[in-house]
Write a protein that holds these residues in place. Structure first.
Motif, PDB file in Angstrom:
ATOM      1  N   ALA A  20       0.832  -1.203   0.000  1.00 22.60           N
ATOM      2  CA  ALA A  20       0.000   0.000   0.000  1.00 22.60           C
ATOM      3  C   ALA A  20       0.866   1.253   0.000  1.00 22.60           C
ATOM      4  CB  ALA A  20      -0.940  -0.006   1.206  1.00 22.60           C
ATOM      5  N   ALA A  21       1.953   1.258   0.778  1.00 19.74           N
ATOM      6  CA  ALA A  21       2.846   2.419   0.834  1.00 19.74           C
ATOM      7  C   ALA A  21       3.544   2.637  -0.501  1.00 19.74           C
ATOM      8  CB  ALA A  21       3.867   2.236   1.951  1.00 19.74           C
ATOM      9  N   LEU A  22       3.988   1.561  -1.142  1.00 17.35           N
ATOM     10  CA  LEU A  22       4.636   1.698  -2.447  1.00 17.35           C
ATOM     11  C   LEU A  22       3.664   2.204  -3.509  1.00 17.35           C
ATOM     12  CD1 LEU A  22       6.896  -1.499  -2.476  1.00 17.35           C
ATOM     13  CD2 LEU A  22       7.628   0.894  -2.315  1.00 17.35           C
ATOM     14  N   LEU A  23       2.445   1.692  -3.486  1.00 16.00           N
ATOM     15  CA  LEU A  23       1.434   2.184  -4.427  1.00 16.00           C
ATOM     16  C   LEU A  23       1.135   3.657  -4.178  1.00 16.00           C
ATOM     17  CD1 LEU A  23      -1.075  -0.814  -4.523  1.00 16.00           C
ATOM     18  CD2 LEU A  23       0.378  -0.008  -6.391  1.00 16.00           C
ATOM     19  N   ILE A  78      -3.340  18.756  -4.913  1.00 16.09           N
ATOM     20  CA  ILE A  78      -4.020  18.251  -3.713  1.00 16.09           C
ATOM     21  C   ILE A  78      -3.703  16.765  -3.510  1.00 16.09           C
ATOM     22  CG2 ILE A  78      -6.279  17.748  -2.697  1.00 16.09           C
ATOM     23  CD1 ILE A  78      -7.294  20.250  -4.202  1.00 16.09           C
ATOM     24  N   THR A  79      -3.797  15.976  -4.586  1.00 20.16           N
ATOM     25  CA  THR A  79      -3.614  14.533  -4.440  1.00 20.16           C
ATOM     26  C   THR A  79      -2.158  14.135  -4.213  1.00 20.16           C
ATOM     27  OG1 THR A  79      -3.504  14.239  -6.842  1.00 20.16           O
ATOM     28  CG2 THR A  79      -5.660  13.948  -5.773  1.00 20.16           C
ATOM     29  N   GLY A  80      -1.208  14.950  -4.668  1.00 19.52           N
ATOM     30  CA  GLY A  80       0.214  14.642  -4.449  1.00 19.52           C
ATOM     31  C   GLY A  80       0.561  14.575  -2.968  1.00 19.52           C
ATOM     32  N   PRO A  81       0.344  15.667  -2.219  1.00 22.81           N
ATOM     33  CA  PRO A  81       0.618  15.610  -0.771  1.00 22.81           C
ATOM     34  C   PRO A  81      -0.257  14.573  -0.047  1.00 22.81           C
ATOM     35  CG  PRO A  81       0.417  17.876  -1.494  1.00 22.81           C
ATOM     36  CD  PRO A  81       0.026  17.018  -2.651  1.00 22.81           C
ATOM     37  N   TRP A  82      -1.502  14.429  -0.503  1.00 20.20           N
ATOM     38  CA  TRP A  82      -2.401  13.451   0.107  1.00 20.20           C
ATOM     39  C   TRP A  82      -1.790  12.043   0.002  1.00 20.20           C
ATOM     40  CZ3 TRP A  82      -8.179  12.960  -1.859  1.00 20.20           C
ATOM     41  CH2 TRP A  82      -8.875  12.042  -1.072  1.00 20.20           C
ATOM     42  N   ALA A  83      -1.248  11.709  -1.182  1.00 19.81           N
ATOM     43  CA  ALA A  83      -0.654  10.391  -1.388  1.00 19.81           C
ATOM     44  C   ALA A  83       0.610  10.210  -0.547  1.00 19.81           C
ATOM     45  CB  ALA A  83      -0.346  10.187  -2.869  1.00 19.81           C
ATOM     46  N   ILE A  84       1.440  11.246  -0.437  1.00 17.20           N
ATOM     47  CA  ILE A  84       2.670  11.155   0.369  1.00 17.20           C
ATOM     48  C   ILE A  84       2.323  10.966   1.847  1.00 17.20           C
ATOM     49  CG2 ILE A  84       4.726  12.418   1.118  1.00 17.20           C
ATOM     50  CD1 ILE A  84       4.856  11.321  -1.738  1.00 17.20           C
ATOM     51  N   PHE A  90       4.298   5.695  -5.559  1.00 16.06           N
ATOM     52  CA  PHE A  90       4.511   5.745  -7.001  1.00 16.06           C
ATOM     53  C   PHE A  90       3.257   6.094  -7.807  1.00 16.06           C
ATOM     54  CE2 PHE A  90       8.094   3.021  -5.685  1.00 16.06           C
ATOM     55  CZ  PHE A  90       9.129   3.790  -6.191  1.00 16.06           C
ATOM     56  N   LEU A  91       2.088   5.639  -7.397  1.00 14.95           N
ATOM     57  CA  LEU A  91       0.862   5.884  -8.148  1.00 14.95           C
ATOM     58  C   LEU A  91      -0.201   6.594  -7.301  1.00 14.95           C
ATOM     59  CD1 LEU A  91       0.624   2.362  -9.830  1.00 14.95           C
ATOM     60  CD2 LEU A  91       1.419   4.479 -10.891  1.00 14.95           C
ATOM     61  N   GLY A  92       0.246   7.241  -6.249  1.00 15.02           N
ATOM     62  CA  GLY A  92      -0.671   7.835  -5.282  1.00 15.02           C
ATOM     63  C   GLY A  92      -1.586   8.905  -5.840  1.00 15.02           C
ATOM     64  N   VAL A  93      -1.098   9.720  -6.774  1.00 15.29           N
ATOM     65  CA  VAL A  93      -1.954  10.787  -7.303  1.00 15.29           C
ATOM     66  C   VAL A  93      -3.156  10.229  -8.044  1.00 15.29           C
ATOM     67  CG1 VAL A  93      -0.142  12.527  -7.421  1.00 15.29           C
ATOM     68  CG2 VAL A  93      -0.523  11.034  -9.383  1.00 15.29           C
ATOM     69  N   LEU A  94      -3.066   8.991  -8.502  1.00 13.06           N
ATOM     70  CA  LEU A  94      -4.195   8.347  -9.179  1.00 13.06           C
ATOM     71  C   LEU A  94      -5.127   7.633  -8.191  1.00 13.06           C
ATOM     72  CD1 LEU A  94      -2.290   6.799 -12.206  1.00 13.06           C
ATOM     73  CD2 LEU A  94      -3.671   8.875 -12.175  1.00 13.06           C
TER      74      LEU A  94
END
Length: 161
Positions: free
Chosen positions: A97-100, A135-141, A103-107
């Motif tokens: 889940a952390a790797l996803l 918004i989704t970039g920091p959310w995913a990190i 690498f693909l968190g913004v999606l």
């Protein structure tokens, strides 16, 4: 008469029980007059006939919670898991889940992986716009870091099936 199941042969269904008179009585599967299987230690009521028990029924046991006085402390709703017992489980892995998320968190792929399809769709739709990617970039990190910091027990409790 009252008694207690001493043993049951699982192949044949025949068993023995001890009556309150101190005697042992045998029984066959057709003597068991209740749905389910007789279990060792189960208190029963039966009709004795020579050394046989007929019409065997389990004795209903009153719930212990009914005996609690009204002035007792309110119930505690925190869940405590003794070590090795009743542990929450999940078929999902927090590292995956952390790797996803990284690498693909913004999606929002990591959200779909964890079964959070609603927030995954929101992240996917937001990614269409440049402002949404901010918004989704920091959310995913943040999600990535949260998964890595979270204990296995907390992860399983939150994302378990």
């Amino acid at each position: 008469m009252r008694g207690q199941i001493l043993g049951v042969d699982m192949r044949t269904g025949e068993g023995q029980l001890a009556g309150e008179d101190g005697r042992r009585y045998s029984f066959r599967p057709d003597d068991w007059a209740h749905r389910g299987e007789p279990q060792i230690g189960l208190p029963v009521d039966f009709n004795p006939e020579a050394d046989r028990a007929h019409s065997i029924f389990p004795v209903p046991v009153a719930p212990a919670a009914a005996a609690v006085p009204a002035t007792a402390a309110p119930p505690v709703y925190a869940v405590a898991y003794p070590p090795g017992r009743y542990e929450p489980t999940t078929d999902r892995n927090k590292i995956v889940a952390a790797l996803l998320a990284f690498f693909l968190g913004v999606l929002g792929i990591h959200r779909f992986y964890l079964g959070r399809t609603g927030s995954g769709i929101v992240m996917l739709v937001l990614t269409i716009t440049v402002v949404g990617m901010l918004i989704t970039g920091p959310w995913a990190i943040i999600d990535c870091i949260r998964y890595l910091v979270m204990t296995d027990r907390d992860f399983a409790r939150r994302y378990g099936s």
